[in-house]
Write a protein that holds these residues in place. Structure first.
Motif, PDB file in Angstrom:
ATOM      1  N   HIS A 111       0.861  -1.192   0.000  1.00 31.85           N
ATOM      2  CA  HIS A 111       0.000   0.000   0.000  1.00 31.85           C
ATOM      3  C   HIS A 111       0.889   1.230   0.000  1.00 31.85           C
ATOM      4  CE1 HIS A 111      -3.619   2.410   0.758  1.00 31.85           C
ATOM      5  NE2 HIS A 111      -2.784   3.188   1.442  1.00 31.85           N
ATOM      6  N   GLU A 113       0.602   5.359  -0.295  1.00 30.98           N
ATOM      7  CA  GLU A 113      -0.270   6.525  -0.322  1.00 30.98           C
ATOM      8  C   GLU A 113       0.007   7.369  -1.575  1.00 30.98           C
ATOM      9  OE1 GLU A 113      -2.725   7.410   1.537  1.00 30.98           O
ATOM     10  OE2 GLU A 113      -2.575   5.897   3.131  1.00 30.98           O
ATOM     11  N   HIS A 127       2.862  -6.428   1.174  1.00 33.20           N
ATOM     12  CA  HIS A 127       2.374  -5.967   2.470  1.00 33.20           C
ATOM     13  C   HIS A 127       3.235  -4.873   3.102  1.00 33.20           C
ATOM     14  CE1 HIS A 127      -0.441  -9.206   2.035  1.00 33.20           C
ATOM     15  NE2 HIS A 127       0.530 -10.105   2.023  1.00 33.20           N
ATOM     16  N   TYR A 129       4.011  -0.878   3.641  1.00 29.09           N
ATOM     17  CA  TYR A 129       3.149   0.305   3.692  1.00 29.09           C
ATOM     18  C   TYR A 129       4.034   1.539   3.612  1.00 29.09           C
ATOM     19  CZ  TYR A 129       0.162   4.032   5.438  1.00 29.09           C
ATOM     20  OH  TYR A 129      -0.533   5.215   5.571  1.00 29.09           O
ATOM     21  N   GLY A 131       3.627   5.627   3.829  1.00 24.38           N
ATOM     22  CA  GLY A 131       2.646   6.605   4.272  1.00 24.38           C
ATOM     23  C   GLY A 131       2.634   7.888   3.462  1.00 24.38           C
ATOM     24  N   PHE A 147       7.136  -0.792   7.211  1.00 24.85           N
ATOM     25  CA  PHE A 147       6.212   0.318   7.471  1.00 24.85           C
ATOM     26  C   PHE A 147       6.990   1.621   7.451  1.00 24.85           C
ATOM     27  CE2 PHE A 147       4.455   3.500  10.302  1.00 24.85           C
ATOM     28  CZ  PHE A 147       3.101   3.520   9.970  1.00 24.85           C
TER      29      PHE A 147
END
Length: 354
Positions: A111, A113, A127, A129, A131, A147
């Protein structure tokens, strides 16, 4: 230089050493001294392994100055003599080690942004991420579960291994390696008040990691209360290290496993902290200092100091005696001081009588 089938003479040129013996022998692997066979090169950096020199089946052995003599030159193998055998071993191992290969793609399950900026030739594994407003530099690798919080910056040619967490607004330089489970930018341990009146102090600063840093698995580096926690250029940190808020680690320092550094301490350049060293808050450790394993550091350390504080292992019954005596040391010290005074008085009295 190709990683296969190199002459010993070529390796000597590569590491700046000299060959004693057969310089044309072909080397294709590097192996431990007790396991090496034909075609292998091995190394002797610690004198305790010298007994393996005679029986080793290696085609060549990396040694330091003044190690080999006529006895060894008659064994029919080559020796690569260098000033620093372990450094030469590392360089040759880099040459022969397989290069990790990564898929140059962004996995569909990651993911990202829309406001994030991704550089060229970046790999983002499943998986992960990324931001809002985060930046990932060219050729960086984000392995599964990474992350990156809002506003994080990651430089070029970085590798973030599985489940690395970089919290909001923290900055990672170029060519940084973060091993699995590293956490950058978690809240510093800051509270005010006592008992049921204790309140959390917001941790609003960041962590900055400069270029060419490598950080081992499950190490945590807390964000600053205000300002920055800084890990300087070229620092190498082992697994399971805790670095608190507002700490600064100077360039090219080395920190071994299970070290803990409390808040606002300044560690200088080229400092070595061995395993399980504990450092209190608000002190300075000078450039080039070395602290031995399991040492507690309660006060500032001058540049270049070599300090140790851990208690070495001993037979259990002796250790019990030492532990029994430790609480009595203040009393024993007073007894010794009193005895010194009495001896001094007796010496003075005898001198007057003579």
């Amino acid at each position: 230089m190709s990683p296969t089938g190199k002459k010993l003479s070529e390796l000597a040129e590569y590491v700046g050493g000299r060959v004693v013996g057969d310089d044309a022998v072909i080397i294709s692997r590097i192996s431990p001294i007790e396991e090496a066979g034909p075609g292998d090169i091995t190394f002797l950096a610690n004198p305790r392994y010298a007994r393996f020199l005679t029986n080793s089946k290696a085609s060549a052995i990396i040694v330091g100055p003044h190690v080999i003599d006529e006895q060894f030159t008659q064994l029919g193998r080559g020796f690569l003599e260098v000033a620093q055998p372990y450094l030469a071993f590392a360089k040759i191992l880099q040459l022969f080690a397989p290069v990790a290969e990564y898929e140059l793609e962004i996995n569909s399950s990651a993911h990202i942004e829309p406001s994030a900026k991704i550089g060229e030739s970046v790999s983002v594994y499943p998986h992960a991420y990324i931001g809002k407003h985060a930046i990932v530099g060219n050729r960086s690798i984000l392995l599964p579960g990474v992350f990156l919080g809002e506003g994080v910056e990651v430089g070029d040619d970085c590798v973030l291994h599985p489940n690395v967490v970089v919290r909001e607004r923290c900055r990672i330089g170029n060519r940084v390696i973060l091993h699995a489970g590293v956490v950058i930018g978690s809240d510093g341990f800051g509270y005010a008040g006592t008992g049921d009146q204790r309140i959390k102090i917001p941790q609003v600063g960041v962590v900055e990691i400069e270029d060419d840093v490598e950080i081992g698995s499950n190490t945590t580096i807390d964000r600053a209360t205000l300002g920055r926690t800084v890990i300087g250029r070229g620092v190498k940190i082992d697994n399971l290290v805790q670095i608190a808020h507002n700490v600064t680690i100077g360039e090219h320092s080395v920190i071994a496993a299970q070290v803990g550094i409390a808040g606002s301490t300044k560690v200088g350049k080229n400092v070595t902290l061995a395993g399980q060293v504990g450092v209190v808050n608000h002190i300075q450790i000078g450039d080039g200092a070395t602290i031995g394993p399991q040492s507690g550091v309660p006060r500032s350390v001058p540049p270049g100091a070599l300090l140790s504080g851990g208690i070495g292992v001993a037979p259990h019954h002796e250790w019990l005696k030492v532990m029994t005596l430790l609480p009595q040391l203040p009393k024993l010290w007073n007894v010794v001081r009193n005895l010194e005074r009495k001896v001094a008085q007796l010496v003075n009295r005898e001198g007057k009588e003579q």
